[in-house]
Structure formats: C-alpha cells, structure tokens
Motif scaffolding. Structure first.
Motif, PDB file in Angstrom:
ATOM      1  N   ARG A 144       1.061  -1.778   0.224  1.00  0.00           N
ATOM      2  CA  ARG A 144      -0.115  -0.134  -0.549  1.00  0.00           C
ATOM      3  C   ARG A 144       0.649   1.159  -0.183  1.00  0.00           C
ATOM      4  NH1 ARG A 144      -5.528   0.411   0.572  1.00  0.00           N
ATOM      5  NH2 ARG A 144      -6.599  -1.861  -0.075  1.00  0.00           N
ATOM      6  N   VAL A 145       2.141   0.947   1.026  1.00  0.00           N
ATOM      7  CA  VAL A 145       2.886   2.093   0.594  1.00  0.00           C
ATOM      8  C   VAL A 145       3.534   2.494  -0.731  1.00  0.00           C
ATOM      9  CG1 VAL A 145       4.505   3.705   1.526  1.00  0.00           C
ATOM     10  CG2 VAL A 145       3.010   2.832   3.188  1.00  0.00           C
TER      11      VAL A 145
ATOM     12  N   VAL B  96       4.595  10.300   2.247  1.00  0.00           N
ATOM     13  CA  VAL B  96       2.878   9.457   2.596  1.00  0.00           C
ATOM     14  C   VAL B  96       3.452   9.216   4.328  1.00  0.00           C
ATOM     15  CG1 VAL B  96       3.280   6.826   2.648  1.00  0.00           C
ATOM     16  CG2 VAL B  96       3.399   8.444   0.471  1.00  0.00           C
ATOM     17  N   VAL B  97       2.757   9.086   5.251  1.00  0.00           N
ATOM     18  CA  VAL B  97       2.436   8.592   6.437  1.00  0.00           C
ATOM     19  C   VAL B  97       2.110   7.619   6.934  1.00  0.00           C
ATOM     20  CG1 VAL B  97       1.587  10.347   9.008  1.00  0.00           C
ATOM     21  CG2 VAL B  97       1.905  11.702   6.579  1.00  0.00           C
ATOM     22  N   ILE B  98       2.631   6.837   7.725  1.00  0.00           N
ATOM     23  CA  ILE B  98       2.874   5.357   7.822  1.00  0.00           C
ATOM     24  C   ILE B  98       1.886   5.558   9.386  1.00  0.00           C
ATOM     25  CG2 ILE B  98       2.940   3.643   8.580  1.00  0.00           C
ATOM     26  CD1 ILE B  98       5.871   3.889   6.421  1.00  0.00           C
ATOM     27  N   ASP B  99       0.658   5.530   9.345  1.00  0.00           N
ATOM     28  CA  ASP B  99       0.065   5.858  10.500  1.00  0.00           C
ATOM     29  C   ASP B  99       0.167   4.696  11.711  1.00  0.00           C
ATOM     30  OD1 ASP B  99      -1.276   6.070  12.886  1.00  0.00           O
ATOM     31  OD2 ASP B  99      -3.044   7.891  12.088  1.00  0.00           O
ATOM     32  N   LEU B 100       1.173   4.596  12.804  1.00  0.00           N
ATOM     33  CA  LEU B 100       0.755   3.149  13.308  1.00  0.00           C
ATOM     34  C   LEU B 100       0.160   3.325  14.860  1.00  0.00           C
ATOM     35  CD1 LEU B 100       4.304   2.096  13.042  1.00  0.00           C
ATOM     36  CD2 LEU B 100       1.926   1.325  11.923  1.00  0.00           C
ATOM     37  N   GLN B 101      -0.770   4.928  14.996  1.00  0.00           N
ATOM     38  CA  GLN B 101      -1.678   4.690  16.379  1.00  0.00           C
ATOM     39  C   GLN B 101      -1.921   3.698  16.844  1.00  0.00           C
ATOM     40  OE1 GLN B 101      -4.305   8.186  15.457  1.00  0.00           O
ATOM     41  NE2 GLN B 101      -5.403   7.568  17.354  1.00  0.00           N
ATOM     42  N   ASP B 102      -3.155   3.070  15.762  1.00  0.00           N
ATOM     43  CA  ASP B 102      -3.705   1.006  16.509  1.00  0.00           C
ATOM     44  C   ASP B 102      -2.328   0.572  16.655  1.00  0.00           C
ATOM     45  OD1 ASP B 102      -5.287   3.281  16.686  1.00  0.00           O
ATOM     46  OD2 ASP B 102      -6.288   2.813  14.978  1.00  0.00           O
TER      47      ASP B 102
END
Length: 124
Positions: A40-41, A51-57
């Motif tokens: 996806r990235v 491109v921001v990879i959001d690993l918040q969850d």
C-alpha cells in the motif's frame, strides 16, 4: 478471513493534496502482514510527495517490519517522496528509535501532527 487480511487492516486517507496517510491497525508481527502495508505504501509513493505511515493503532511490530520500513524509505527517496511515521505507543516509538529509523524518517506521536506541520510549512 485468513492470512494477512485477518491480521492487519490498512486504510488510506488524503487530507490535503500531496499527502497520503496510510493508517494501520493490527499486529505487525506476522511475516505475511507487513508486506500488505508495504504494498500500500509503495502504491502511494508515486502519487504523493509525503506518505505518512500511521501506526497509532499498532502496539507491536517486529524487526522484519523495521527492515521493510527502511527499504520503503529508500524507495521514497528514489522517487522524490518523503516518508513519515506516526506512532503513539511508547513500545513502538522505542523500537523505531533503537533501530535508528527515527534518523531516516520523521517520527511523531500522531499523523495529525505530521499533516499540520506540512500545512504550516506550505504556507507563505
């Protein structure tokens, strides 16, 4: 569901032009899960400058994922894009620091902080 699709969920969001947030939820400790995110990235690297990879969850990721992130950074640089990572969980942030990835990509606690910073930088 079986395989990586049952382990990791990847969603895309473009809050402003030239910025795509790739939000991930699930565990990134499965050899089959991380490539879903990387694919996806990679699809976004040619479409957006940031491109921001959001690993918040994400509360856990393994060393294989760190290597995939390092390779994604190299591909981003090659196409003139910038990779950012947001991670709220202290364990994930600690792993990013100890691996040295925080020296390659910007790491923030929240994707919104990255986007706000990019909006601020774009204003005259």
């Amino acid at each position: 569901m079986t395989g990586a699709s049952a382990v990791v969920d990847v969603r895309l969001h473009a809050p402003i032009p030239d910025v795509v947030v790739v939000r991930v939820s699930g565990r990134l400790d499965d050899g089959a899960a991380a490539p879903v995110l990387v694919r996806r990235v990679d699809q976004q690297l040619g479409r957006a400058r940031h491109v921001v990879i959001d690993l918040q969850d994400v509360q856990f990721l393994d060393w294989q994922f760190l290597e995939l992130l390092r390779a994604a950074h190299t591909r981003a640089v090659a196409v003139g894009a910038q990779l950012h990572v947001s991670a709220e969980h202290q364990g994930v942030r600690r792993l990013l620091r100890s691996s040295g990835l925080d020296q390659l990509v910007q790491v923030c606690p929240a994707a919104e902080m990255v986007v706000a910073g990019l909006i601020g930088a774009a204003r005259p």
